[in-house]
Design an enzyme around this catalytic site. Sequence first.
Site, PDB file in Angstrom:
ATOM      1  N   LYS A   1      90.827 -22.281 -28.240  1.00 11.27           N
ATOM      2  CA  LYS A   1      90.331 -21.266 -29.190  1.00 11.27           C
ATOM      3  C   LYS A   1      91.062 -19.954 -28.937  1.00 11.27           C
ATOM      4  CE  LYS A   1      87.960 -18.662 -26.088  1.00 11.27           C
ATOM      5  NZ  LYS A   1      88.376 -17.313 -25.720  1.00 11.27           N
TER       6      LYS A   1
ATOM      7  N   PRO B   1      97.152 -23.626 -21.422  1.00 15.74           N
ATOM      8  CA  PRO B   1      97.282 -22.840 -20.181  1.00 15.74           C
ATOM      9  C   PRO B   1      95.904 -22.462 -19.628  1.00 15.74           C
ATOM     10  CG  PRO B   1      98.685 -21.930 -21.912  1.00 15.74           C
ATOM     11  CD  PRO B   1      97.856 -22.998 -22.557  1.00 15.74           C
TER      12      PRO B   1
ATOM     13  N   ASP C   1      81.453 -20.313 -23.494  1.00 16.24           N
ATOM     14  CA  ASP C   1      82.321 -20.722 -24.610  1.00 16.24           C
ATOM     15  C   ASP C   1      82.105 -22.173 -25.028  1.00 16.24           C
ATOM     16  OD1 ASP C   1      83.555 -18.290 -24.875  1.00 16.24           O
ATOM     17  OD2 ASP C   1      85.304 -18.816 -23.645  1.00 16.24           O
TER      18      ASP C   1
HETATM   19  O1  C5P Z   1      79.667 -18.262 -18.979  1.00 17.83           O
HETATM   20  P1  C5P Z   1      80.861 -18.325 -18.119  1.00 17.83           P
HETATM   21  O2  C5P Z   1      80.646 -19.197 -16.902  1.00 17.83           O
HETATM   22  O3  C5P Z   1      82.099 -18.696 -18.844  1.00 17.83           O
HETATM   23  O4  C5P Z   1      81.078 -16.868 -17.592  1.00 17.83           O
HETATM   24  C1  C5P Z   1      81.889 -16.561 -16.485  1.00 17.83           C
HETATM   25  C2  C5P Z   1      81.617 -15.155 -16.059  1.00 17.83           C
HETATM   26  O5  C5P Z   1      82.073 -14.244 -17.059  1.00 17.83           O
HETATM   27  C3  C5P Z   1      80.153 -14.817 -15.884  1.00 17.83           C
HETATM   28  O6  C5P Z   1      79.729 -15.081 -14.571  1.00 17.83           O
HETATM   29  C4  C5P Z   1      80.117 -13.326 -16.180  1.00 17.83           C
HETATM   30  O7  C5P Z   1      80.573 -12.599 -15.058  1.00 17.83           O
HETATM   31  C5  C5P Z   1      81.179 -13.170 -17.238  1.00 17.83           C
HETATM   32  N1  C5P Z   1      80.640 -13.207 -18.614  1.00 17.83           N
HETATM   33  C6  C5P Z   1      79.923 -12.105 -19.073  1.00 17.83           C
HETATM   34  N2  C5P Z   1      79.437 -12.101 -20.360  1.00 17.83           N
HETATM   35  C7  C5P Z   1      79.682 -13.142 -21.185  1.00 17.83           C
HETATM   36  C8  C5P Z   1      80.406 -14.268 -20.733  1.00 17.83           C
HETATM   37  C9  C5P Z   1      80.873 -14.263 -19.436  1.00 17.83           C
HETATM   38  O8  C5P Z   1      79.704 -11.131 -18.341  1.00 17.83           O
HETATM   39  N3  C5P Z   1      79.225 -13.092 -22.437  1.00 17.83           N
END
Ligand code: C5P
Length: 280
Positions: free
Chosen positions: A9, A89, A131
Amino acid sequence: MVKQNAYAKINLFLDISCLRDDGYHDIVSYMQTVSLCDEVTLERADEITVEGNPAVLPEKDLTYRAAKAFFEHTGIHGGVKITLKRNIPMQGGLGGGSADAAAVLRGLNELYSTGLGDDELRSIGGTLGSDIPFCVSGGSMLAYGRGERLCKAPNLPDCGIVIAAGSHGCSTPSQFAELDRLHGDFHRYTPHTDMLDRLCNAAAAHNIIGVCESLFNIFEQTDGYDPKIAHTIKATGATGVLMSGSGSSIFGIYESEDAASKAAAELISKGIKAYACRPI
Ligand code: C5P
């Protein structure tokens, strides 16, 4: 055996509306699936195994965790051999790991004939990564909340896209942390939703130039952004150029797929890892 394409994406618009009490950020984003993809093969097995991602222990891989969550959710005492052929990537803001995890959820639903709907697959995926819900069915979507609240956006008009991998990967949590420092935890920040409105109106009017005039990604303010690569892409004739997600990949939008293929070849000849693709 089931094979699934796991599509990358890009974010044509990505901004932040607030830092939440749980440490996550509420985002506002226009997300678009593109044809660049990983290939995920699933075969029934007694336990869960993952091949094709030597970078992490299999149990840490998001696809392993997706399979585990699927079996827990459905109560099936099953397993799966997951084989990944990675083309997207990693750490590029392209949702590669999330796409693979979503492909595992879709594939297991097929392999075990569980008949779960997309909403149920999204809610399993949402427990593993922000995501993943988008990646379950993709397309052109507006994403809110952590990224899991989705609604249909006007389709992106036909165009060609080139994705250039950044010179180094970006860790999503540290990119969010850098934004918090830059914006004082977003106490007094207003997202650029007027630009998102313009982008959606241009997409609805099949006006790719208008779309390109309204691209925005707040993460371009972080040190994950490489303006040199952006300039090099722009010089190949791109109508619009933007970093995707939390970086570091940068994409260019072209008025045709043919123009994108030529631009990708030019970038590759300059030593840049580039991929020509299209919205799907
Ligand atoms: O949800 P995901 O595991 O992909 O998120 C990884 C990190 O990115 C989270 O621990 C957080 O620090 C940050 N994040 C965030 N706000 C979001 C998505 C991700 O702060 N909407």
